[in-house]
Design a protein around this motif. Structure first.
Motif, PDB file in Angstrom:
ATOM      1  N   TRP A 245      71.293 -25.624 -27.450  1.00  0.00           N
ATOM      2  CA  TRP A 245      70.594 -26.876 -27.151  1.00  0.00           C
ATOM      3  C   TRP A 245      69.279 -26.484 -26.575  1.00  0.00           C
ATOM      4  O   TRP A 245      68.371 -26.921 -26.488  1.00  0.00           O
ATOM      5  CB  TRP A 245      71.023 -28.434 -26.896  1.00  0.00           C
ATOM      6  N   VAL A 246      69.387 -25.580 -25.768  1.00  0.00           N
ATOM      7  CA  VAL A 246      68.296 -25.275 -24.809  1.00  0.00           C
ATOM      8  C   VAL A 246      68.113 -24.142 -25.690  1.00  0.00           C
ATOM      9  O   VAL A 246      66.212 -24.148 -25.463  1.00  0.00           O
ATOM     10  CB  VAL A 246      69.031 -24.163 -23.008  1.00  0.00           C
ATOM     11  N   LEU A 247      68.298 -23.759 -25.711  1.00  0.00           N
ATOM     12  CA  LEU A 247      67.622 -22.162 -26.802  1.00  0.00           C
ATOM     13  C   LEU A 247      66.499 -23.561 -27.966  1.00  0.00           C
ATOM     14  O   LEU A 247      65.317 -22.805 -28.160  1.00  0.00           O
ATOM     15  CB  LEU A 247      68.683 -21.793 -27.730  1.00  0.00           C
ATOM     16  N   LEU A 248      66.952 -24.641 -28.753  1.00  0.00           N
ATOM     17  CA  LEU A 248      65.713 -25.289 -29.364  1.00  0.00           C
ATOM     18  C   LEU A 248      65.283 -25.778 -28.847  1.00  0.00           C
ATOM     19  O   LEU A 248      63.824 -25.924 -29.383  1.00  0.00           O
ATOM     20  CB  LEU A 248      67.032 -26.563 -29.858  1.00  0.00           C
ATOM     21  N   ARG A 249      65.267 -26.383 -27.624  1.00  0.00           N
ATOM     22  CA  ARG A 249      64.710 -26.657 -26.254  1.00  0.00           C
ATOM     23  C   ARG A 249      63.372 -25.853 -26.053  1.00  0.00           C
ATOM     24  O   ARG A 249      62.524 -25.867 -26.551  1.00  0.00           O
ATOM     25  CB  ARG A 249      64.976 -27.339 -24.787  1.00  0.00           C
ATOM     26  N   ASP A 250      63.588 -24.382 -26.006  1.00  0.00           N
ATOM     27  CA  ASP A 250      62.450 -23.694 -25.888  1.00  0.00           C
ATOM     28  C   ASP A 250      61.669 -23.100 -26.858  1.00  0.00           C
ATOM     29  O   ASP A 250      60.168 -23.050 -27.133  1.00  0.00           O
ATOM     30  CB  ASP A 250      62.705 -22.535 -25.092  1.00  0.00           C
ATOM     31  N   LEU A 251      62.590 -23.299 -28.026  1.00  0.00           N
ATOM     32  CA  LEU A 251      61.681 -23.044 -29.394  1.00  0.00           C
ATOM     33  C   LEU A 251      61.203 -23.914 -29.587  1.00  0.00           C
ATOM     34  O   LEU A 251      59.693 -23.951 -30.215  1.00  0.00           O
ATOM     35  CB  LEU A 251      62.833 -22.587 -30.378  1.00  0.00           C
ATOM     36  N   ILE A 252      61.562 -24.915 -29.145  1.00  0.00           N
ATOM     37  CA  ILE A 252      60.576 -26.622 -29.345  1.00  0.00           C
ATOM     38  C   ILE A 252      59.286 -26.290 -29.013  1.00  0.00           C
ATOM     39  O   ILE A 252      58.322 -26.679 -29.150  1.00  0.00           O
ATOM     40  CB  ILE A 252      60.830 -27.741 -29.367  1.00  0.00           C
ATOM     41  N   SER A 253      59.682 -26.453 -27.174  1.00  0.00           N
ATOM     42  CA  SER A 253      57.995 -25.916 -26.190  1.00  0.00           C
ATOM     43  C   SER A 253      57.138 -25.429 -27.005  1.00  0.00           C
ATOM     44  O   SER A 253      56.540 -25.111 -26.554  1.00  0.00           O
ATOM     45  CB  SER A 253      58.670 -25.621 -25.162  1.00  0.00           C
ATOM     46  N   GLU A 254      57.936 -23.763 -27.319  1.00  0.00           N
ATOM     47  CA  GLU A 254      57.101 -23.026 -27.721  1.00  0.00           C
ATOM     48  C   GLU A 254      56.880 -23.081 -29.166  1.00  0.00           C
ATOM     49  O   GLU A 254      54.935 -22.444 -29.336  1.00  0.00           O
ATOM     50  CB  GLU A 254      58.219 -21.559 -27.560  1.00  0.00           C
ATOM     51  N   ARG A 255      57.044 -23.544 -29.981  1.00  0.00           N
ATOM     52  CA  ARG A 255      55.969 -24.213 -31.286  1.00  0.00           C
ATOM     53  C   ARG A 255      55.804 -25.274 -30.845  1.00  0.00           C
ATOM     54  O   ARG A 255      54.192 -25.189 -31.832  1.00  0.00           O
ATOM     55  CB  ARG A 255      56.903 -23.933 -32.450  1.00  0.00           C
ATOM     56  N   MET A 256      55.723 -26.029 -30.548  1.00  0.00           N
ATOM     57  CA  MET A 256      55.465 -27.412 -30.914  1.00  0.00           C
ATOM     58  C   MET A 256      54.440 -27.524 -29.562  1.00  0.00           C
ATOM     59  O   MET A 256      53.586 -28.637 -29.283  1.00  0.00           O
ATOM     60  CB  MET A 256      56.553 -28.653 -30.702  1.00  0.00           C
ATOM     61  N   GLY A 257      54.772 -26.865 -28.214  1.00  0.00           N
ATOM     62  CA  GLY A 257      53.634 -27.842 -27.279  1.00  0.00           C
ATOM     63  C   GLY A 257      54.837 -28.467 -26.572  1.00  0.00           C
ATOM     64  O   GLY A 257      54.325 -29.078 -25.295  1.00  0.00           O
ATOM     65  N   VAL A 258      55.571 -29.449 -26.039  1.00  0.00           N
ATOM     66  CA  VAL A 258      56.547 -30.361 -25.980  1.00  0.00           C
ATOM     67  C   VAL A 258      57.643 -29.710 -25.011  1.00  0.00           C
ATOM     68  O   VAL A 258      58.898 -29.144 -25.426  1.00  0.00           O
ATOM     69  CB  VAL A 258      57.238 -31.521 -27.389  1.00  0.00           C
ATOM     70  N   PHE A 259      57.861 -29.722 -23.513  1.00  0.00           N
ATOM     71  CA  PHE A 259      59.092 -29.565 -23.418  1.00  0.00           C
ATOM     72  C   PHE A 259      59.902 -30.827 -22.778  1.00  0.00           C
ATOM     73  O   PHE A 259      59.781 -31.904 -22.267  1.00  0.00           O
ATOM     74  CB  PHE A 259      58.404 -29.179 -21.941  1.00  0.00           C
ATOM     75  N   TYR A 260      60.483 -30.790 -23.304  1.00  0.00           N
ATOM     76  CA  TYR A 260      61.846 -31.793 -22.748  1.00  0.00           C
ATOM     77  C   TYR A 260      63.079 -31.011 -21.110  1.00  0.00           C
ATOM     78  O   TYR A 260      63.428 -29.797 -21.184  1.00  0.00           O
ATOM     79  CB  TYR A 260      63.382 -31.739 -24.041  1.00  0.00           C
ATOM     80  N   ASP A 261      63.033 -31.899 -20.631  1.00  0.00           N
ATOM     81  CA  ASP A 261      63.296 -31.429 -19.211  1.00  0.00           C
ATOM     82  C   ASP A 261      64.860 -31.503 -18.877  1.00  0.00           C
ATOM     83  O   ASP A 261      65.539 -32.592 -19.906  1.00  0.00           O
ATOM     84  CB  ASP A 261      62.662 -31.663 -17.838  1.00  0.00           C
ATOM     85  N   LEU A 262      65.763 -30.736 -18.164  1.00  0.00           N
ATOM     86  CA  LEU A 262      67.264 -31.559 -18.232  1.00  0.00           C
ATOM     87  C   LEU A 262      67.032 -33.312 -17.958  1.00  0.00           C
ATOM     88  O   LEU A 262      68.332 -33.828 -18.415  1.00  0.00           O
ATOM     89  CB  LEU A 262      67.756 -30.936 -16.744  1.00  0.00           C
ATOM     90  N   GLY A 263      66.593 -34.166 -18.049  1.00  0.00           N
ATOM     91  CA  GLY A 263      66.757 -36.175 -17.807  1.00  0.00           C
ATOM     92  C   GLY A 263      66.058 -36.325 -18.948  1.00  0.00           C
ATOM     93  O   GLY A 263      66.547 -37.212 -19.228  1.00  0.00           O
ATOM     94  N   THR A 264      65.301 -35.358 -20.086  1.00  0.00           N
ATOM     95  CA  THR A 264      65.149 -36.022 -21.354  1.00  0.00           C
ATOM     96  C   THR A 264      66.299 -34.513 -22.518  1.00  0.00           C
ATOM     97  O   THR A 264      65.360 -35.449 -23.568  1.00  0.00           O
ATOM     98  CB  THR A 264      63.219 -36.082 -21.739  1.00  0.00           C
TER      99      THR A 264
END
Length: 64
Positions: A12-31
């Motif tokens: 899930w963290v890999l997916l989060r980082d991919l989303i951040s890289e491609r879309m500029g949206v970052f989900y922290d541990l709270g979200t």
């Protein structure tokens, strides 16, 4: 998905980082659980059970 499951599965963290890289949206541990719930629905539509499989699909498949 039970609350906190994302923290226990590093895919899930890999997916989060991919989303951040491609879309500029970052989900922290709270979200992160919010992200997991949204992505789980997309995974179900494609009959994918594993977040790691979904990560590889998004990362390496051109038509994903």
């Amino acid at each position: 998905m039970e609350k906190g499951a994302a923290v226990r599965n590093p895919a899930w963290v890999l997916l989060r980082d991919l989303i951040s890289e491609r879309m500029g949206v970052f989900y922290d541990l709270g979200t992160l659980d919010l992200m997991v719930n949204k992505i789980s629905e997309l995974m179900a539509e494609r009959n994918i059970d594993s977040p790691l499989d979904y990560y590889y699909l998004l990362k390496y498949e051109r038509e994903a």
